[in-house]
Design a protein around this motif. Structure first.
Motif, PDB file in Angstrom:
ATOM      1  N   THR A  31     -64.028  87.996  82.208  1.00  0.00           N
ATOM      2  CA  THR A  31     -65.228  87.720  83.150  1.00  0.00           C
ATOM      3  C   THR A  31     -66.244  86.969  82.274  1.00  0.00           C
ATOM      4  O   THR A  31     -66.074  86.918  80.979  1.00  0.00           O
ATOM      5  CB  THR A  31     -66.181  88.841  83.596  1.00  0.00           C
ATOM      6  OG1 THR A  31     -66.589  89.618  82.474  1.00  0.00           O
ATOM      7  CG2 THR A  31     -65.028  89.707  84.246  1.00  0.00           C
ATOM      8  N   GLU A  32     -67.179  86.130  83.017  1.00  0.00           N
ATOM      9  CA  GLU A  32     -68.062  85.297  82.388  1.00  0.00           C
ATOM     10  C   GLU A  32     -69.318  86.066  82.031  1.00  0.00           C
ATOM     11  O   GLU A  32     -70.121  85.763  80.830  1.00  0.00           O
ATOM     12  CB  GLU A  32     -68.670  84.232  83.423  1.00  0.00           C
ATOM     13  CG  GLU A  32     -67.574  83.265  83.612  1.00  0.00           C
ATOM     14  CD  GLU A  32     -67.821  81.920  84.258  1.00  0.00           C
ATOM     15  OE1 GLU A  32     -69.313  81.736  84.330  1.00  0.00           O
ATOM     16  OE2 GLU A  32     -67.019  81.252  84.861  1.00  0.00           O
ATOM     17  N   THR A  33     -69.408  87.368  82.396  1.00  0.00           N
ATOM     18  CA  THR A  33     -70.692  88.116  82.168  1.00  0.00           C
ATOM     19  C   THR A  33     -70.470  89.487  81.980  1.00  0.00           C
ATOM     20  O   THR A  33     -69.374  90.266  82.694  1.00  0.00           O
ATOM     21  CB  THR A  33     -71.818  87.902  83.145  1.00  0.00           C
ATOM     22  OG1 THR A  33     -71.414  88.515  84.424  1.00  0.00           O
ATOM     23  CG2 THR A  33     -72.175  86.667  83.392  1.00  0.00           C
ATOM     24  N   GLY A  34     -71.220  90.247  81.316  1.00  0.00           N
ATOM     25  CA  GLY A  34     -71.040  91.661  81.401  1.00  0.00           C
ATOM     26  C   GLY A  34     -71.120  92.517  82.573  1.00  0.00           C
ATOM     27  O   GLY A  34     -70.556  93.417  82.916  1.00  0.00           O
ATOM     28  N   GLY A  35     -72.011  91.864  83.421  1.00  0.00           N
ATOM     29  CA  GLY A  35     -72.109  92.562  84.773  1.00  0.00           C
ATOM     30  C   GLY A  35     -70.977  92.186  85.922  1.00  0.00           C
ATOM     31  O   GLY A  35     -70.564  93.443  86.522  1.00  0.00           O
ATOM     32  N   ALA A  36     -70.336  91.105  85.643  1.00  0.00           N
ATOM     33  CA  ALA A  36     -69.213  90.847  86.287  1.00  0.00           C
ATOM     34  C   ALA A  36     -67.956  91.865  85.778  1.00  0.00           C
ATOM     35  O   ALA A  36     -67.285  92.234  86.717  1.00  0.00           O
ATOM     36  CB  ALA A  36     -68.741  89.341  86.235  1.00  0.00           C
ATOM     37  N   ALA A  37     -67.895  92.097  84.703  1.00  0.00           N
ATOM     38  CA  ALA A  37     -66.936  92.915  83.958  1.00  0.00           C
ATOM     39  C   ALA A  37     -67.391  94.392  84.574  1.00  0.00           C
ATOM     40  O   ALA A  37     -66.320  95.279  84.955  1.00  0.00           O
ATOM     41  CB  ALA A  37     -67.103  93.266  82.323  1.00  0.00           C
ATOM     42  N   LYS A  38     -68.549  94.731  84.577  1.00  0.00           N
ATOM     43  CA  LYS A  38     -68.864  96.278  85.016  1.00  0.00           C
ATOM     44  C   LYS A  38     -68.744  96.281  86.589  1.00  0.00           C
ATOM     45  O   LYS A  38     -68.066  97.523  87.120  1.00  0.00           O
ATOM     46  CB  LYS A  38     -70.351  96.367  84.744  1.00  0.00           C
ATOM     47  CG  LYS A  38     -70.696  96.606  83.420  1.00  0.00           C
ATOM     48  CD  LYS A  38     -72.245  96.588  83.090  1.00  0.00           C
ATOM     49  CE  LYS A  38     -72.488  97.005  81.620  1.00  0.00           C
ATOM     50  NZ  LYS A  38     -73.679  96.931  81.184  1.00  0.00           N
ATOM     51  N   GLN A  39     -68.848  95.165  87.246  1.00  0.00           N
ATOM     52  CA  GLN A  39     -68.506  95.137  88.638  1.00  0.00           C
ATOM     53  C   GLN A  39     -66.984  95.423  88.885  1.00  0.00           C
ATOM     54  O   GLN A  39     -66.593  96.368  89.747  1.00  0.00           O
ATOM     55  CB  GLN A  39     -68.986  94.074  89.430  1.00  0.00           C
ATOM     56  CG  GLN A  39     -68.885  94.132  91.040  1.00  0.00           C
ATOM     57  CD  GLN A  39     -69.433  92.880  91.461  1.00  0.00           C
ATOM     58  OE1 GLN A  39     -70.100  91.913  90.990  1.00  0.00           O
ATOM     59  NE2 GLN A  39     -69.487  92.665  92.990  1.00  0.00           N
ATOM     60  N   ALA A  40     -66.208  94.552  88.148  1.00  0.00           N
ATOM     61  CA  ALA A  40     -64.596  94.481  88.312  1.00  0.00           C
ATOM     62  C   ALA A  40     -64.400  96.104  87.957  1.00  0.00           C
ATOM     63  O   ALA A  40     -63.239  96.521  88.559  1.00  0.00           O
ATOM     64  CB  ALA A  40     -64.132  93.703  87.293  1.00  0.00           C
TER      65      ALA A  40
END
Length: 78
Positions: A31-40
């Protein structure tokens, strides 16, 4: 026509373990961001060693395999 197969696992070298799952996903470029990682992770789209993992702070060790979509990363220590 051949069915699509997932890419071979790619080793990602980290300086030290344990490393948190969400950090590893971002560091490994899934993912490009930590937020996107947490969402996934929250959506149940991340597999840890073949099993859905929903704990973003889950600690990883050398040899763990993390899969998101068709990409798999393997935790490797430096």
């Amino acid at each position: 026509m051949n069915p699509a197969r997932p890419a071979d696992p790619r080793a990602v070298v980290v300086r030290a373990t344990p490393i948190e799952l969400s950090q590893f996903i971002k560091f490994g470029g899934l993912t490009e961001t930590g937020g996107a990682a947490k969402q996934a992770i929250a959506e149940g789209r991340v597999l840890l060693n073949g099993v859905v993992e929903k704990r973003k702070g889950r600690k990883l060790s050398a040899g763990d395999q993390v899969t998101l979509g068709s990409q798999t990363l393997v935790v490797t220590c430096q």
